[in-house]
Design a protein around this motif. Sequence first.
Motif, PDB file in Angstrom:
ATOM      1  N   GLU A 195       0.819  -1.220   0.000  1.00  0.00           N
ATOM      2  CA  GLU A 195       0.000   0.000   0.000  1.00  0.00           C
ATOM      3  C   GLU A 195       0.848   1.262   0.000  1.00  0.00           C
ATOM      4  OE1 GLU A 195      -2.496  -0.311   3.447  1.00  0.00           O
ATOM      5  OE2 GLU A 195      -4.006  -1.526   2.399  1.00  0.00           O
ATOM      6  N   ALA A 196       2.158   1.087  -0.249  1.00  0.00           N
ATOM      7  CA  ALA A 196       3.076   2.226  -0.120  1.00  0.00           C
ATOM      8  C   ALA A 196       2.742   3.343  -1.094  1.00  0.00           C
ATOM      9  CB  ALA A 196       4.515   1.761  -0.340  1.00  0.00           C
ATOM     10  N   ARG A 197       2.727   4.552  -0.584  1.00  0.00           N
ATOM     11  CA  ARG A 197       2.570   5.712  -1.471  1.00  0.00           C
ATOM     12  C   ARG A 197       3.899   5.955  -2.177  1.00  0.00           C
ATOM     13  NH1 ARG A 197      -0.634   7.974   2.848  1.00  0.00           N
ATOM     14  NH2 ARG A 197       1.261   8.870   3.730  1.00  0.00           N
ATOM     15  N   GLU A 198       3.830   6.599  -3.327  1.00  0.00           N
ATOM     16  CA  GLU A 198       5.056   6.827  -4.072  1.00  0.00           C
ATOM     17  C   GLU A 198       6.039   7.644  -3.235  1.00  0.00           C
ATOM     18  OE1 GLU A 198       4.252   7.844  -8.156  1.00  0.00           O
ATOM     19  OE2 GLU A 198       6.310   8.590  -8.320  1.00  0.00           O
ATOM     20  N   GLY A 199       7.271   7.194  -3.191  1.00  0.00           N
ATOM     21  CA  GLY A 199       8.302   7.935  -2.463  1.00  0.00           C
ATOM     22  C   GLY A 199       8.330   7.679  -0.965  1.00  0.00           C
ATOM     23  N   ALA A 200       7.359   6.887  -0.454  1.00  0.00           N
ATOM     24  CA  ALA A 200       7.268   6.683   0.998  1.00  0.00           C
ATOM     25  C   ALA A 200       8.492   5.940   1.539  1.00  0.00           C
ATOM     26  CB  ALA A 200       5.985   5.923   1.346  1.00  0.00           C
ATOM     27  N   LEU A 201       8.944   4.922   0.783  1.00  0.00           N
ATOM     28  CA  LEU A 201      10.090   4.137   1.235  1.00  0.00           C
ATOM     29  C   LEU A 201      11.351   5.001   1.313  1.00  0.00           C
ATOM     30  CD1 LEU A 201      10.931   1.214   2.005  1.00  0.00           C
ATOM     31  CD2 LEU A 201      11.633   0.920  -0.369  1.00  0.00           C
ATOM     32  N   ALA A 202      11.558   5.798   0.277  1.00  0.00           N
ATOM     33  CA  ALA A 202      12.738   6.673   0.241  1.00  0.00           C
ATOM     34  C   ALA A 202      12.677   7.695   1.369  1.00  0.00           C
ATOM     35  CB  ALA A 202      12.829   7.368  -1.108  1.00  0.00           C
ATOM     36  N   ALA A 203      11.468   8.197   1.654  1.00  0.00           N
ATOM     37  CA  ALA A 203      11.317   9.196   2.712  1.00  0.00           C
ATOM     38  C   ALA A 203      11.659   8.576   4.066  1.00  0.00           C
ATOM     39  CB  ALA A 203       9.886   9.737   2.727  1.00  0.00           C
ATOM     40  N   LEU A 204      11.237   7.333   4.257  1.00  0.00           N
ATOM     41  CA  LEU A 204      11.515   6.656   5.530  1.00  0.00           C
ATOM     42  C   LEU A 204      13.016   6.430   5.694  1.00  0.00           C
ATOM     43  CD1 LEU A 204      10.309   5.413   8.068  1.00  0.00           C
ATOM     44  CD2 LEU A 204      10.000   3.268   6.807  1.00  0.00           C
ATOM     45  N   GLN A 205      13.668   5.995   4.599  1.00  0.00           N
ATOM     46  CA  GLN A 205      15.116   5.784   4.661  1.00  0.00           C
ATOM     47  C   GLN A 205      15.842   7.096   4.962  1.00  0.00           C
ATOM     48  OE1 GLN A 205      17.551   2.648   3.920  1.00  0.00           O
ATOM     49  NE2 GLN A 205      18.014   4.192   5.467  1.00  0.00           N
ATOM     50  N   ALA A 206      15.323   8.201   4.407  1.00  0.00           N
ATOM     51  CA  ALA A 206      15.937   9.502   4.662  1.00  0.00           C
ATOM     52  C   ALA A 206      15.747   9.909   6.124  1.00  0.00           C
ATOM     53  CB  ALA A 206      15.343  10.557   3.733  1.00  0.00           C
ATOM     54  N   ALA A 207      14.599   9.521   6.710  1.00  0.00           N
ATOM     55  CA  ALA A 207      14.324   9.891   8.099  1.00  0.00           C
ATOM     56  C   ALA A 207      15.161   9.058   9.071  1.00  0.00           C
ATOM     57  CB  ALA A 207      12.830   9.700   8.402  1.00  0.00           C
ATOM     58  N   ALA A 208      15.564   7.866   8.640  1.00  0.00           N
ATOM     59  CA  ALA A 208      16.339   6.979   9.518  1.00  0.00           C
ATOM     60  C   ALA A 208      17.602   6.521   8.795  1.00  0.00           C
ATOM     61  CB  ALA A 208      15.497   5.785   9.944  1.00  0.00           C
ATOM     62  N   PRO A 209      18.519   7.465   8.551  1.00  0.00           N
ATOM     63  CA  PRO A 209      19.695   7.114   7.743  1.00  0.00           C
ATOM     64  C   PRO A 209      20.623   6.099   8.431  1.00  0.00           C
ATOM     65  CG  PRO A 209      19.911   9.339   8.643  1.00  0.00           C
ATOM     66  CD  PRO A 209      18.542   8.868   9.003  1.00  0.00           C
ATOM     67  N   ASP A 210      20.481   5.967   9.748  1.00  0.00           N
ATOM     68  CA  ASP A 210      21.379   5.068  10.489  1.00  0.00           C
ATOM     69  C   ASP A 210      20.921   3.612  10.449  1.00  0.00           C
ATOM     70  OD1 ASP A 210      19.131   5.939  11.991  1.00  0.00           O
ATOM     71  OD2 ASP A 210      20.075   5.218  13.838  1.00  0.00           O
ATOM     72  N   LEU A 211      19.712   3.355   9.921  1.00  0.00           N
ATOM     73  CA  LEU A 211      19.207   1.983   9.879  1.00  0.00           C
ATOM     74  C   LEU A 211      19.044   1.520   8.441  1.00  0.00           C
ATOM     75  CD1 LEU A 211      16.345   1.976  12.570  1.00  0.00           C
ATOM     76  CD2 LEU A 211      18.545   0.778  12.716  1.00  0.00           C
ATOM     77  N   ARG A 212      19.315   0.232   8.214  1.00  0.00           N
ATOM     78  CA  ARG A 212      19.019  -0.318   6.897  1.00  0.00           C
ATOM     79  C   ARG A 212      17.505  -0.519   6.815  1.00  0.00           C
ATOM     80  NH1 ARG A 212      20.180  -6.386   4.868  1.00  0.00           N
ATOM     81  NH2 ARG A 212      19.070  -6.188   2.893  1.00  0.00           N
ATOM     82  N   VAL A 213      16.871   0.024   5.790  1.00  0.00           N
ATOM     83  CA  VAL A 213      15.427  -0.111   5.643  1.00  0.00           C
ATOM     84  C   VAL A 213      15.126  -1.246   4.655  1.00  0.00           C
ATOM     85  CG1 VAL A 213      13.282   1.019   4.940  1.00  0.00           C
ATOM     86  CG2 VAL A 213      15.030   2.325   6.143  1.00  0.00           C
ATOM     87  N   VAL A 214      14.257  -2.167   5.082  1.00  0.00           N
ATOM     88  CA  VAL A 214      13.869  -3.287   4.234  1.00  0.00           C
ATOM     89  C   VAL A 214      12.358  -3.254   4.062  1.00  0.00           C
ATOM     90  CG1 VAL A 214      13.863  -5.805   4.007  1.00  0.00           C
ATOM     91  CG2 VAL A 214      15.796  -4.659   5.105  1.00  0.00           C
ATOM     92  N   GLY A 215      11.899  -3.054   2.838  1.00  0.00           N
ATOM     93  CA  GLY A 215      10.461  -3.019   2.582  1.00  0.00           C
ATOM     94  C   GLY A 215       9.880  -4.421   2.612  1.00  0.00           C
ATOM     95  N   VAL A 216       8.694  -4.567   3.197  1.00  0.00           N
ATOM     96  CA  VAL A 216       8.091  -5.897   3.275  1.00  0.00           C
ATOM     97  C   VAL A 216       6.564  -5.792   3.265  1.00  0.00           C
ATOM     98  CG1 VAL A 216       8.160  -5.966   5.827  1.00  0.00           C
ATOM     99  CG2 VAL A 216       8.170  -8.115   4.540  1.00  0.00           C
ATOM    100  N   SER A 217       5.949  -6.793   2.651  1.00  0.00           N
ATOM    101  CA  SER A 217       4.488  -6.873   2.671  1.00  0.00           C
ATOM    102  C   SER A 217       4.123  -8.320   2.950  1.00  0.00           C
ATOM    103  CB  SER A 217       3.919  -6.461   1.312  1.00  0.00           C
ATOM    104  OG  SER A 217       2.633  -7.045   1.148  1.00  0.00           O
ATOM    105  N   ILE A 218       3.134  -8.527   3.798  1.00  0.00           N
ATOM    106  CA  ILE A 218       2.791  -9.913   4.152  1.00  0.00           C
ATOM    107  C   ILE A 218       2.099 -10.635   2.993  1.00  0.00           C
ATOM    108  CG2 ILE A 218       2.663  -9.552   6.648  1.00  0.00           C
ATOM    109  CD1 ILE A 218      -0.462  -9.543   6.231  1.00  0.00           C
TER     110      ILE A 218
END
Length: 309
Positions: A195-218
């Motif tokens: 259900e991700a909005r466009e750019g949402a994943l990139a925005a989250l990674q930008a907000a938490a640059p110290d963590l590796r972000v892994v997108g997942v959907s059940i």
Amino acid sequence: MPVPHRTAMRLIKRRLVGKEGSERVRELRTILTELPNYRNGPYADIRKWVHGQIEQTRVRSRVIQRDSIGVRREGGAQVALVGPPNSGKSSLLNALSHVQIKIGDYAFTTQRPVPALTRIGGVLVQLVEIPGLISGASDDRGGGRALLGVLRGADAIVYCHDVNAPYRALLEVRSEVAAAGISRAALLAATKMDEAREGALAALQAAAPDLRVVGVSIIDDASLGAFKEAVWGLTGLIRVYLRRDKQVAEEAMALAQGATVADVAAGDHRRLGARFRGARIWGSAARFDGQQVGRDHPVHDGDVIEILV
Ligand SMILES: Nc1nc2c(ncn2[C@@H]2O[C@H](COP(=O)(O)OP(=O)(O)O)[C@@H](O)[C@H]2O)c(=O)[nH]1
Ligand SMILES: [Mg+2]
């Protein structure tokens, strides 16, 4: 058997690593049946030590059972899932294991830590959902201190966050964890990617640059597979597969990084303490398939090892 008693003791201790409660008692009892039954000498001392461990473990499990929030460790590693309510923690647990837990559209569906086992490349890993860590948890609001205690006991942390939700909610959780002085290998699962909005994943990674972000959907199996591999990476463990009679075991052996052929042989319960000449090895620690190596040769994640006797 019998192997030199010092070796026997080392092997026994290794067999007990990560085992708690009834599982530990069971292993201790098995060990007793395998030990030579000498009246005195070093083997008698080992028997005494094993009996003492059985007693201690019993006392310890009684204490743990009274503390309702404790989670019994199982599997090769324990990974805590933490995040704001509705971030999809229970759903991930359900998708990755066979436990049935309540999933809700409202906050605080889960009140206690919920453990579940998942298999990653042939090794069982325990995932533990930590329910709603509210702000002030580190000052023990909402029983937060006990929950943080569970987090402290884990080997690694997966922060869960709805990819579309404002980062603020996760920031609160992260502040509580930081305030409690807990720091572990961690990653950020961006959940509900379907259900991700466009750019949402990139925005989250930008907000938490110290963590590796892994997108997942059940509802996306490939994303669940990639997520599991990322979780495995957090454990700092390596998997090796034993080869015997030209057959490669499906179950992996979990070992600490830096392990050698000797550690593989010691972890192979079917040949406890037996002598071996070396091993044949396939995988990234091998120069070529089936390379013959000595006991001090390092092994890597995913390698196949055949112990030569
Ligand atoms: N579309 C979608 N919804 C999800 C996904 N994961 C969880 N949800 C929904 O998000 C809501 C909260 O999930 P839950 O697992 O209870 O969150 P928890 O409070 O963090 O344990 C539920 O309505 C789930 O059905 C996902 O991957 N995709
Ligand atoms: Mg939940």
